[in-house]
Design a protein around this motif. Structure first.
Motif, PDB file in Angstrom:
ATOM      1  N   ALA A  57       0.803  -1.219   0.000  1.00  0.00           N
ATOM      2  CA  ALA A  57       0.000   0.000   0.000  1.00  0.00           C
ATOM      3  C   ALA A  57       0.836   1.268   0.000  1.00  0.00           C
ATOM      4  CB  ALA A  57      -0.936   0.005   1.216  1.00  0.00           C
ATOM      5  N   VAL A  58       2.169   1.140  -0.163  1.00  0.00           N
ATOM      6  CA  VAL A  58       3.035   2.316  -0.187  1.00  0.00           C
ATOM      7  C   VAL A  58       3.790   2.353  -1.516  1.00  0.00           C
ATOM      8  CG1 VAL A  58       3.308   2.201   2.314  1.00  0.00           C
ATOM      9  CG2 VAL A  58       5.032   1.149   0.860  1.00  0.00           C
ATOM     10  N   SER A  59       4.360   3.495  -1.823  1.00  0.00           N
ATOM     11  CA  SER A  59       5.110   3.634  -3.073  1.00  0.00           C
ATOM     12  C   SER A  59       6.378   2.771  -3.039  1.00  0.00           C
ATOM     13  CB  SER A  59       5.498   5.101  -3.297  1.00  0.00           C
ATOM     14  OG  SER A  59       6.394   5.535  -2.287  1.00  0.00           O
ATOM     15  N   ARG A  60       6.931   2.515  -4.192  1.00  0.00           N
ATOM     16  CA  ARG A  60       8.107   1.639  -4.299  1.00  0.00           C
ATOM     17  C   ARG A  60       9.282   2.167  -3.484  1.00  0.00           C
ATOM     18  NH1 ARG A  60      10.090  -2.132  -7.977  1.00  0.00           N
ATOM     19  NH2 ARG A  60      11.974  -3.033  -7.036  1.00  0.00           N
ATOM     20  N   GLU A  61       9.489   3.478  -3.519  1.00  0.00           N
ATOM     21  CA  GLU A  61      10.626   4.070  -2.796  1.00  0.00           C
ATOM     22  C   GLU A  61      10.480   3.853  -1.291  1.00  0.00           C
ATOM     23  OE1 GLU A  61       8.760   5.607  -4.986  1.00  0.00           O
ATOM     24  OE2 GLU A  61      10.117   5.786  -6.704  1.00  0.00           O
ATOM     25  N   ILE A  62       9.259   4.002  -0.778  1.00  0.00           N
ATOM     26  CA  ILE A  62       9.032   3.809   0.656  1.00  0.00           C
ATOM     27  C   ILE A  62       9.084   2.333   1.009  1.00  0.00           C
ATOM     28  CG2 ILE A  62       7.378   4.140   2.537  1.00  0.00           C
ATOM     29  CD1 ILE A  62       6.330   6.585   1.055  1.00  0.00           C
ATOM     30  N   ALA A  63       8.549   1.482   0.136  1.00  0.00           N
ATOM     31  CA  ALA A  63       8.497   0.041   0.405  1.00  0.00           C
ATOM     32  C   ALA A  63       9.889  -0.544   0.608  1.00  0.00           C
ATOM     33  CB  ALA A  63       7.780  -0.667  -0.738  1.00  0.00           C
ATOM     34  N   ASP A  64      10.863  -0.087  -0.180  1.00  0.00           N
ATOM     35  CA  ASP A  64      12.220  -0.632  -0.081  1.00  0.00           C
ATOM     36  C   ASP A  64      12.833  -0.402   1.299  1.00  0.00           C
ATOM     37  OD1 ASP A  64      12.084  -1.509  -2.671  1.00  0.00           O
ATOM     38  OD2 ASP A  64      13.123   0.225  -3.520  1.00  0.00           O
ATOM     39  N   SER A  65      12.389   0.649   1.984  1.00  0.00           N
ATOM     40  CA  SER A  65      12.951   0.963   3.300  1.00  0.00           C
ATOM     41  C   SER A  65      12.257   0.225   4.434  1.00  0.00           C
ATOM     42  CB  SER A  65      12.864   2.473   3.555  1.00  0.00           C
ATOM     43  OG  SER A  65      11.505   2.885   3.666  1.00  0.00           O
ATOM     44  N   LEU A  66      11.218  -0.559   4.121  1.00  0.00           N
ATOM     45  CA  LEU A  66      10.440  -1.248   5.151  1.00  0.00           C
ATOM     46  C   LEU A  66      10.698  -2.749   5.205  1.00  0.00           C
ATOM     47  CD1 LEU A  66       6.980   0.474   4.492  1.00  0.00           C
ATOM     48  CD2 LEU A  66       8.701   1.146   6.173  1.00  0.00           C
ATOM     49  N   LEU A  67      11.405  -3.274   4.222  1.00  0.00           N
ATOM     50  CA  LEU A  67      11.525  -4.726   4.076  1.00  0.00           C
ATOM     51  C   LEU A  67      12.231  -5.410   5.237  1.00  0.00           C
ATOM     52  CD1 LEU A  67      12.381  -4.966   0.261  1.00  0.00           C
ATOM     53  CD2 LEU A  67      10.229  -5.562   1.387  1.00  0.00           C
TER      54      LEU A  67
END
Length: 254
Positions: free
Chosen positions: A102-112
């Motif tokens: 549910a977040v943009s790709r740029e934000i998603a990469d920082s959550l993994l």
């Protein structure tokens, strides 16, 4: 043999207990057949500036799925030997995937590499949640700049209503409500300080309102009063009015 039989019985009890929890549709550990890691819960991805509307939409979706406890910390991680650990781990991974989707790709990469859905939720809140003051300013600025342009009436009103509704969410609550929402409740000295601040804010507001409504050209008994004004004791009706600017207390040639 008795010991081995007892161990198998305990293991069977653990499995049965987990099955009961997982298959109970009212349990937060229950996963529907349609639930899968690639599920999109909201239409608009989180990009940063839209955090508040995104958060509200996500909470609605997670509440409908009975999973809010995994992001607000209510359902904490059990010990690895706990009977429910397997069910918690599956749900946590599922909800983490939903949030990342549910977040943009740029934000998603920082959550993994965050371990839990609660950690992900907190990280997003710490990064994108703004205080009321800056956000209220932004909303009011957007409202003042919003115009219909080429939009039809329905589209224009929808955008306007979204901003109105969000602004209403940020309106300050009474001081009593602010104190009661604090966790833990503050010490009595802190409460006293908050009440004093609120009283000062209200005093400043009243003073400004009074000075704004009064006549800016009213004169008291000072040396700057116009000649023949008797120290400013005349009534408003008798004051001199400038024919050029419309203010009272002077004439055009003075």
């Amino acid at each position: 043999m008795a010991k081995g039989g007892s161990g198998n019985g305990n293991r069977g009890g653990q499995v049965n207990s987990e099955i009961v929890v997982v298959e109970d549709s009212s349990s937060p550990y229950f996963l529907h057949n349609g639930d899968h890691p690639g599920l999109n819960l909201v239409l608009n991805l989180l990009t940063g500036p839209n955090y508040h509307t995104w958060r509200r939409a996500m909470l609605m979706a997670l509440t409908a799925k009975n999973k809010v406890g995994f992001v607000d910390g209510t359902i904490s991680r059990p010990m690895s030997h706990d009977l429910i650990y397997g069910a918690w781990n599956r749900c946590n991974s599922m909800i983490s995937s939903w949030i990342i989707n549910a977040v943009s790709r740029e934000i998603a990469d920082s959550l993994l590499y965050l371990d839990s859905a609660c950690d992900i939720w907190k990280d997003l809140n710490d990064r994108f949640n703004q205080g009321n003051g800056p956000r209220i300013f932004q909303i009011k600025k957007q409202l003042s700049a919003l115009n219909q342009g080429s939009l039809d009436v329905n589209s224009y009103f929808t955008k306007l209503k979204i901003l109105w509704d969000e602004l209403r969410e940020f309106q300050p609550v009474p001081i009593r409500g602010q104190i009661l929402m604090m966790d833990p409740l503050p010490a009595i000295n802190k409460v006293f300080s908050l009440v004093i601040q609120e009283e000062r804010h209200r005093t400043v507001g009243y003073s400004y309102s009074g000075s704004h409504n009064s006549d800016p050209m009213t004169f008291g008994s000072n040396s700057n009063a116009p000649a023949g004004s008797s120290g400013g004791s005349k009534t408003r009706r008798d004051r001199i009015t400038c024919s050029h600017c419309g203010f009272q207390g002077h004439t055009k040639d003075k």
